[in-house]
Scaffold this motif. Structure first.
Motif, PDB file in Angstrom:
ATOM      1  N   CYS A   1      -9.221  -0.392 -19.254  1.00  0.00           N
ATOM      2  CA  CYS A   1      -8.156  -0.009 -18.326  1.00  0.00           C
ATOM      3  C   CYS A   1      -7.706  -1.264 -17.572  1.00  0.00           C
ATOM      4  O   CYS A   1      -8.460  -2.226 -17.437  1.00  0.00           O
ATOM      5  CB  CYS A   1      -8.614   1.081 -17.359  1.00  0.00           C
ATOM      6  N   ARG A   2      -6.472  -1.251 -17.107  1.00  0.00           N
ATOM      7  CA  ARG A   2      -5.909  -2.452 -16.492  1.00  0.00           C
ATOM      8  C   ARG A   2      -5.607  -2.171 -15.022  1.00  0.00           C
ATOM      9  O   ARG A   2      -4.942  -1.184 -14.699  1.00  0.00           O
ATOM     10  CB  ARG A   2      -4.654  -2.881 -17.257  1.00  0.00           C
ATOM     11  N   LEU A   3      -6.085  -3.064 -14.173  1.00  0.00           N
ATOM     12  CA  LEU A   3      -5.954  -2.886 -12.727  1.00  0.00           C
ATOM     13  C   LEU A   3      -4.755  -3.667 -12.201  1.00  0.00           C
ATOM     14  O   LEU A   3      -4.596  -4.861 -12.504  1.00  0.00           O
ATOM     15  CB  LEU A   3      -7.223  -3.353 -12.006  1.00  0.00           C
ATOM     16  N   VAL A   4      -3.924  -2.984 -11.439  1.00  0.00           N
ATOM     17  CA  VAL A   4      -2.816  -3.625 -10.742  1.00  0.00           C
ATOM     18  C   VAL A   4      -3.181  -3.606  -9.262  1.00  0.00           C
ATOM     19  O   VAL A   4      -3.005  -2.610  -8.569  1.00  0.00           O
ATOM     20  CB  VAL A   4      -1.481  -2.904 -10.997  1.00  0.00           C
ATOM     21  N   THR A   5      -3.733  -4.707  -8.803  1.00  0.00           N
ATOM     22  CA  THR A   5      -4.262  -4.790  -7.445  1.00  0.00           C
ATOM     23  C   THR A   5      -3.362  -5.699  -6.617  1.00  0.00           C
ATOM     24  O   THR A   5      -3.216  -6.883  -6.921  1.00  0.00           O
ATOM     25  CB  THR A   5      -5.696  -5.357  -7.467  1.00  0.00           C
ATOM     26  N   PHE A   6      -2.756  -5.117  -5.610  1.00  0.00           N
ATOM     27  CA  PHE A   6      -1.882  -5.904  -4.730  1.00  0.00           C
ATOM     28  C   PHE A   6      -1.836  -5.214  -3.375  1.00  0.00           C
ATOM     29  O   PHE A   6      -2.344  -4.113  -3.213  1.00  0.00           O
ATOM     30  CB  PHE A   6      -0.472  -6.043  -5.323  1.00  0.00           C
ATOM     31  N   GLY A   7      -1.236  -5.870  -2.409  1.00  0.00           N
ATOM     32  CA  GLY A   7      -1.104  -5.211  -1.116  1.00  0.00           C
ATOM     33  C   GLY A   7      -1.266  -6.158   0.050  1.00  0.00           C
ATOM     34  O   GLY A   7      -1.212  -7.388  -0.079  1.00  0.00           O
ATOM     35  N   HIS A   8      -1.499  -5.550   1.200  1.00  0.00           N
ATOM     36  CA  HIS A   8      -1.448  -6.257   2.481  1.00  0.00           C
ATOM     37  C   HIS A   8      -2.866  -6.651   2.909  1.00  0.00           C
ATOM     38  O   HIS A   8      -3.465  -6.009   3.774  1.00  0.00           O
ATOM     39  CB  HIS A   8      -0.795  -5.360   3.527  1.00  0.00           C
ATOM     40  N   LEU A   9      -3.383  -7.700   2.305  1.00  0.00           N
ATOM     41  CA  LEU A   9      -4.760  -8.082   2.595  1.00  0.00           C
ATOM     42  C   LEU A   9      -4.947  -8.415   4.070  1.00  0.00           C
ATOM     43  O   LEU A   9      -6.024  -8.223   4.629  1.00  0.00           O
ATOM     44  CB  LEU A   9      -5.174  -9.278   1.736  1.00  0.00           C
ATOM     45  N   GLY A  10      -3.892  -8.878   4.723  1.00  0.00           N
ATOM     46  CA  GLY A  10      -3.992  -9.235   6.132  1.00  0.00           C
ATOM     47  C   GLY A  10      -4.413  -8.090   7.024  1.00  0.00           C
ATOM     48  O   GLY A  10      -4.973  -8.305   8.097  1.00  0.00           O
ATOM     49  N   ASP A  11      -4.140  -6.829   6.610  1.00  0.00           N
ATOM     50  CA  ASP A  11      -4.608  -5.686   7.388  1.00  0.00           C
ATOM     51  C   ASP A  11      -5.545  -4.781   6.587  1.00  0.00           C
ATOM     52  O   ASP A  11      -5.811  -3.639   6.964  1.00  0.00           O
ATOM     53  CB  ASP A  11      -3.428  -4.875   7.951  1.00  0.00           C
ATOM     54  N   GLY A  12      -6.048  -5.276   5.456  1.00  0.00           N
ATOM     55  CA  GLY A  12      -7.047  -4.540   4.689  1.00  0.00           C
ATOM     56  C   GLY A  12      -6.502  -3.412   3.847  1.00  0.00           C
ATOM     57  O   GLY A  12      -7.266  -2.577   3.352  1.00  0.00           O
ATOM     58  N   ASN A  13      -5.191  -3.372   3.623  1.00  0.00           N
ATOM     59  CA  ASN A  13      -4.553  -2.290   2.856  1.00  0.00           C
ATOM     60  C   ASN A  13      -4.285  -2.757   1.432  1.00  0.00           C
ATOM     61  O   ASN A  13      -3.515  -3.681   1.212  1.00  0.00           O
ATOM     62  CB  ASN A  13      -3.263  -1.886   3.566  1.00  0.00           C
ATOM     63  N   LEU A  14      -4.924  -2.089   0.469  1.00  0.00           N
ATOM     64  CA  LEU A  14      -4.716  -2.421  -0.938  1.00  0.00           C
ATOM     65  C   LEU A  14      -4.003  -1.284  -1.651  1.00  0.00           C
ATOM     66  O   LEU A  14      -4.291  -0.112  -1.429  1.00  0.00           O
ATOM     67  CB  LEU A  14      -6.056  -2.650  -1.645  1.00  0.00           C
TER      68      LEU A  14
ATOM     69  N   TYR B   1      -4.285  -0.161  -5.028  1.00  0.00           N
ATOM     70  CA  TYR B   1      -5.261  -0.393  -6.098  1.00  0.00           C
ATOM     71  C   TYR B   1      -4.949   0.604  -7.211  1.00  0.00           C
ATOM     72  O   TYR B   1      -5.409   1.739  -7.207  1.00  0.00           O
ATOM     73  CB  TYR B   1      -6.675  -0.196  -5.522  1.00  0.00           C
ATOM     74  N   ASN B   2      -4.110   0.165  -8.149  1.00  0.00           N
ATOM     75  CA  ASN B   2      -3.559   1.061  -9.157  1.00  0.00           C
ATOM     76  C   ASN B   2      -4.192   0.811 -10.521  1.00  0.00           C
ATOM     77  O   ASN B   2      -4.503  -0.333 -10.872  1.00  0.00           O
ATOM     78  CB  ASN B   2      -2.042   0.897  -9.238  1.00  0.00           C
ATOM     79  N   VAL B   3      -4.340   1.890 -11.271  1.00  0.00           N
ATOM     80  CA  VAL B   3      -5.034   1.830 -12.558  1.00  0.00           C
ATOM     81  C   VAL B   3      -4.070   2.227 -13.666  1.00  0.00           C
ATOM     82  O   VAL B   3      -3.501   3.327 -13.643  1.00  0.00           O
ATOM     83  CB  VAL B   3      -6.258   2.766 -12.582  1.00  0.00           C
TER      84      VAL B   3
END
Length: 471
Positions: free
Chosen positions: A376-389, A391-393
């Motif tokens: 499976c392939r992970l699409v991981t992105f988001g607002h690391l500055g506030d801990g919000n990911l 996290y899509n599969v």
């Protein structure tokens, strides 16, 4: 004459014939989730033009025990703004409540109606040399009422906070049709319970937000972005701390993107020029904004990033030289969701974690998912500055997206169980809606659920406000 016919005739007397939509073909866009994954039915779509009409419609629904689904731009991701399939509820569209009522630049405040498009508020603030910092990929179509109802986050939370922190006051139509005018432009008001905060993030289950006073900020003159390659997420967290120590509140955004997410953007949007950096598993988009002299700011940023390179905090970096380059970097980041949608259906997770826990969570969750769905392939992105990911599969290459979606429940369980173990949240900025309401009971204590239900019962005793959402 049956009850529903009498009810609809009464609605017409309040909002006019053009404000009551019963034709299924005209209702379609109000009933369909924008990703086309869920479609509801409605007795009618009602489109009031002002708060008084909202009040009259809600009072009529209260008297007739007709359920109400408040709706803004219908850009939500958890099915919170569309009705169920019974056809017994109305959709209460707030799109016609779209006036800017007042702007007070000296008090850095703007009063807007719930149906105002987010981008319109940003532009109106800019016309008065002010900044409204809430920024989302859907800002051209989402409304401020929906942003408030879900306590939307976006890319600038690191510096300016969630929508809740940007709100000074609300105007609310309660579940029995009364109007509460809480449109105060105060930053301090310690007079009992903060009723405003009850309705922010309530997803329309307690009442209808019809207007709001939102904070404005001095407009920053210069935005400089750095596109950075890092070896892993642990290095990303270290680099975040490095930038916060150097630039403090001038660090506006700190976004993380894994390599596969940028690969999808390159495929879907070949015209976008993704910075040519050393290959790595993760990339960062950091924005620093300031009113300082641009030459001085550029020099300071380049000096600090050179130190980060020498210290081994990052492995490669590109700094934008003008506003067009910065906007291009943001366009890449904001295109990830659309690129993934073009790639095929996927299983999305909007989660938040303590920032220090993000690297361990991603490592453990990646491994757990690979054991359950190899390749499976992970699409991981988001607002690391506030801990919000985000996290899509995505499905393995040999599995069709439709077949893959049949695994949504166990995949959600794997992800959310680990989120819970790391003391995180299963919904950072999208809300609960109907999509996550079953799982909410797994990760909230009985006491928390009981207190929320007591608030719901007190403010909406007939349970007509957005039924079936959250609980």
């Amino acid at each position: 004459m049956d009850q529903h016919k009498r009810f609809l005739e009464a609605c017409v007397s309040i909002v006019g014939a053009n404000g009551v939509i019963t034709d299924p073909s005209l209702q379609e866009s109000f009933l369909r989730e924008w990703r086309r994954r869920k479609v509801g039915r409605a007795l009618a779509v009602i489109c009031p033009s002002n708060t008084e009409e909202v009040s009259s419609i809600v009072r009529l629904c209260h008297e007739n025990h007709i359920s109400i689904v408040p709706q803004g731009g219908n850009t939500g991701l958890v099915y919170g703004g569309i009705p169920d399939e019974s056809g017994n509820a109305i959709v209460l569209s707030l799109r016609k409540l779209n006036r800017i009522r007042e702007i007070d630049p000296q008090n850095n405040a703007i009063t807007v109606e719930a149906g105002c498009i987010l981008q319109t508020i940003q532009e109106h603030a800019a016309d008065h040399d002010r900044l409204f910092p809430l920024s989302l990929a859907s800002e051209g179509s989402c409304t401020i009422g929906g942003n408030l109802s879900t306590n939307a986050g976006g890319t600038a939370v690191l510096r300016y906070g969630n929508t809740r922190e940007l709100c000074l006051g609300l105007e609310i139509v309660t579940a029995d049709g009364r109007i509460w005018n809480g449109l105060k432009q105060l930053r301090k008001d310690n007079t009992g319970y903060d009723l405003r905060d009850l309705f922010i993030g309530a997803e329309g289950t307690l009442g209808v937000i019809t207007a709001a006073v939102m904070k404005l900020f001095p407009k920053t003159k210069h935005q400089i972005c750095a596109f950075v390659a890092v070896e892993d997420l642990s290095q990303s967290v270290q680099f975040l701390n490095f930038l916060q120590q150097r630039f403090n509140e001038n660090l506006t955004a700190f976004e993380i993107m894994n390599a596969f997410s940028l690969e999808l953007v390159a495929r879907a949007f070949p015209h976008l020029q993704i910075p040519q950096l050393q290959k790595s598993p993760f990339y960062i988009l950091a924005e620093i904004s300031s009113n300082a002299d641009v030459a001085h700011l550029n020099g300071e940023i380049e000096n600090e990033l050179s130190q980060a390179l020498e210290a081994g905090l990052v492995i490669d970096v590109v700094v934008t030289q003008n506003i067009n380059q910065a906007q291009s970097c943001w366009q890449i980041r904001e295109s990830i969701s659309e690129a993934q949608a073009r790639h095929g259906k996927n299983i999305k997770h909007d989660i938040s974690l303590p920032i220090s826990s993000v690297p361990d969570f991603v490592e453990q969750c990646d491994q757990a998912l690979q054991r359950y769905v190899p390749k499976c392939r992970l699409v991981t992105f988001g607002h690391l500055g506030d801990g919000n990911l985000h996290y899509n599969v995505s499905a393995p290459p040999e599995v069709t997206p439709d077949d893959f979606l049949k695994q949504q429940k166990p995949i959600n369980h794997i992800v959310h169980q680990l989120v819970h173990q790391f003391n995180g949240s299963i919904s950072a900025e999208h809300g609960i809606g109907t999509l996550k309401k079953e799982e909410l009971r797994l990760y909230k204590s009985e006491l928390e659920i009981e207190m929320m239900q007591q608030i719901k019962k007190a403010l909406d005793p007939f349970q007509i406000m957005n039924p079936g959402k959250i609980f």
